[in-house]
Scaffold this active site. Structure first.
Site, PDB file in Angstrom:
ATOM      1  N   GLU A 184       0.810  -1.222   0.000  1.00 35.43           N
ATOM      2  CA  GLU A 184       0.000   0.000   0.000  1.00 35.43           C
ATOM      3  C   GLU A 184       0.847   1.277   0.000  1.00 35.43           C
ATOM      4  OE1 GLU A 184      -2.837  -0.726  -0.717  1.00 35.43           O
ATOM      5  OE2 GLU A 184      -2.933  -2.781  -0.021  1.00 35.43           O
ATOM      6  N   GLY A 185       1.985   1.201  -0.645  1.00 37.17           N
ATOM      7  CA  GLY A 185       2.865   2.357  -0.717  1.00 37.17           C
ATOM      8  C   GLY A 185       4.034   2.220   0.229  1.00 37.17           C
TER       9      GLY A 185
END
Length: 596
Positions: free
Chosen positions: A438-439
């Protein structure tokens, strides 16, 4: 190998003394709930995690996954555990009542999620992705899509995924090439390949609902031309029954460092006529819809850091209490290694970090509950601002900290920690991916600096610092906590000073500010953790003064906070120096200096 035990005592302390139960009890839908109910549910979650999920964690890691002709088989016991998990309702605690969820608060589902992930991270990832898909459909899907797909996603009968990454489009989502062709009848044909799709194929459920980012032929370039599509593995008839297989398949599963029981799939869409899909939300605004899913997913990923730190800490503590090594200098008797000074230091690092992270996660979840449910729009906005600010901090700080603490867990075990049979190496291997999911940490740091500090001119950061100063005033008023208050005051001042500094750097040179944004984020995380532990110390001191009988636990809370402020928090001094002094060094370093 020790068995997992849910940290119910610490969770009870947070729910009773750190969360604002009075305000929570006034929120619509939560009026009849209270700590007694929450504690009862957490107790049952602990039993399920210990008795059902923990026993298949190590075995699932060793056995791994099998794939044949696009069919993925999960390790022994996983499919049966999933049936028990969904039957008990652990998958839909905070989902909306309208489609079969339980409508309970995020604070509860967040705590339950930590417990389940500590016991078996690979297993829980399936329901985590499904919840994300549910949130995206709920937010942006048409009424028809909601009615057709949400009930069975919420019940857990079907699974859900998110499909962003492609071989040529990782963090740069705007470079994706997957195509969607409008059929003129409300459906689209999807053609393309996606990689790193968690639970893209599995044997838990009869159907899997994929949310796929794709580009229409006339779409603008970059992120402004991305649309979101719902693409089922099996088509769904009007009566809810399953129809023919859609034109999609799992090409392969990745061989990974960790999470061996969680299938990470390469998915092919449209090898033949094209996979049939349905538009979710508006054309060319798919990334916005997907970010609804991703924002809360980042909170969940941060919880992976908490969960694996807790699991590693429990294993290290049990081993340190049992392992006899060396002798006491005065008595000459053999002693457990917990008596050795540096082992105690390492255990305290693990303990203080996990308690700080856990308290922060539940503070964020509380703010999320208030922002979703409060009747006053201004209060909702205020709390949503705190959520938006803290999620990138928590996600990155918790997962980065988990890498350190799970490594420490191995160190406490000595040479045995490096041997897979003891099980503790799995916690480190499983933790590594959370820093990327998620990043990456750098992406979270860029979000923090560019959007949360600069773009809103530090408004929400000012609110957070105001809350920290309230706790500081309480600590300063307690003579027994003077040393904690001293360190916290310095930390808050340093955070304020370097928040202004990095905002100034950003305005002069974005690249220079981003080159030190990760140290700035870690500084912010450490100070935020200190605030939470200082608050814990204040509450524990008040309870002791009032004659609470739980003396050892409460004194332990104060001493844990004291250790963190004196031994962990000082890292901010080095981070602050880096933020102030190394940006120009990094940006000024010519690529040729790296060598040929």
């Amino acid at each position: 190998m020790n068995s997992y035990k849910a940290p119910l005592k610490d969770l009870s302390f947070i729910f009773n003394h750190l969360l604002d139960q009075e305000q929570l009890a006034q929120l619509p839908g939560l009026e009849d709930l209270g700590v007694d109910l929450y504690e009862s549910i957490l107790d049952e979650a602990g039993k399920f995690a210990t008795n059902v999920l923990d026993p298949i964690n190590a075995s699932g890691d060793r056995e791994g996954l099998k794939i044949a002709d696009g069919v993925v088989t999960t390790p022994k016991g996983f499919k049966e555990a999933y049936a028990q998990y969904t039957q008990a309702g652990w998958n839909n605690i905070s989902l909306e009542l309208e489609f079969g969820g339980q409508g309970l608060p995020y604070i509860l589902s967040t705590a339950v999620n930590e417990i389940m992930m500590s016991a078996n991270k690979s297993f829980v990832m399936c329901s985590g992705l499904t919840i994300g898909a549910i949130e995206a459909i709920s937010h942006a899907g048409s009424d028809e899509l909601k009615q057709k797909y949400l009930p069975k996603l919420v019940s857990g009968e079907w699974g859900g995924t998110m499909n962003l990454t492609e071989p040529g489009a990782g963090s740069d989502v705007g470079a994706l090439k997957t195509k969607a062709i409008d059929q003129g009848d409300g459906t689209y044909r999807i053609h393309g390949q996606k990689i790193f799709i968690t639970f893209g194929e599995h044997d838990f459920t009869d159907n899997i609902i994929h949310l796929v980012l794709a580009r229409l032929p006339d779409a603008p370039e970059g992120v402004r031309g991305i649309s979101l599509f719902l693409v089922p593995k099996f088509m769904v008839n009007d009566d809810g029954s399953l129809g023919e297989r859609n034109d999609l398949r799992c090409v392969s599963i990745e061989h990974k460092l960790g999470i061996h029981a969680s299938p990470t799939c390469v998915m092919a869409y449209g090898d033949n006529e094209g996979a049939q899909g349905y538009l979710v939300g508006e054309k060319n605004k798919g990334l916005m819809a997907m970010f609804v899913m991703m924002n809360m997913a980042r909170l969940t990923v941060g919880m992976e850091g908490v969960a694996l730190t807790e699991r590693s800490y429990q294993a290290a503590l049990d081993y340190a209490r049992e392992r006899l090594q060396g002798v006491d200098a005065e008595t000459g008797q053999s002693v457990a290694i917990i008596e050795h000074a540096d082992v105690r230091r390492q255990l305290l690092q693990m303990k203080s970090n996990v308690e700080a992270m856990r308290a922060l996660s539940l503070f964020i979840a509380q703010a999320q509950d208030i922002s979703f449910r409060h009747a006053d729009a201004e209060v909702c906005q205020h709390n949503q601002g705190l959520v938006d600010l803290l999620i990138p901090v928590f996600k990155a700080w918790a997962t980065e900290t988990a890498l350190k603490t799970t490594t420490t867990g191995i160190q406490v075990h000595g040479g045995l920690g490096f041997i897979e049979e003891t099980g503790v190496a799995q916690y480190l291997r499983d933790a590594v991916i959370s820093v990327i999911y998620e990043g990456t940490t750098a992406i979270q740091a860029a979000d923090l600096v560019g959007r949360k500090v600069v773009k809103d001119q530090g408004k929400n950061l000012g609110v957070l610092i105001g809350l920290m100063k309230q706790t500081l005033a309480q600590a300063e008023a307690n003579a027994d906590l003077a040393d904690i208050a001293f360190e916290l005051k310095y930390a808050i001042e340093l955070l304020e000073q370097h928040s202004r500094a990095i905002a100034g750097q950003f305005m002069q040179s974005t690249k220079q500010a981003l080159s030190v944004s990760v140290p700035y984020l870690m500084l912010t995380g450490l100070v935020t953790g200190a605030w939470q532990l200082a608050q814990s110390a204040v509450k524990a001191s008040e309870l002791l003064a009032a004659g609470d009988s739980n003396v050892n636990f409460l004194k332990g809370k104060i001493e844990t906070a004291r250790f963190y402020h004196k031994a962990v928090l000082p890292e901010i001094r080095g981070l602050a120096y880096t933020v102030s002094n190394t940006g120009s060094v990094i940006t000024g370093f010519d690529n040729v200096y790296f060598g040929e």
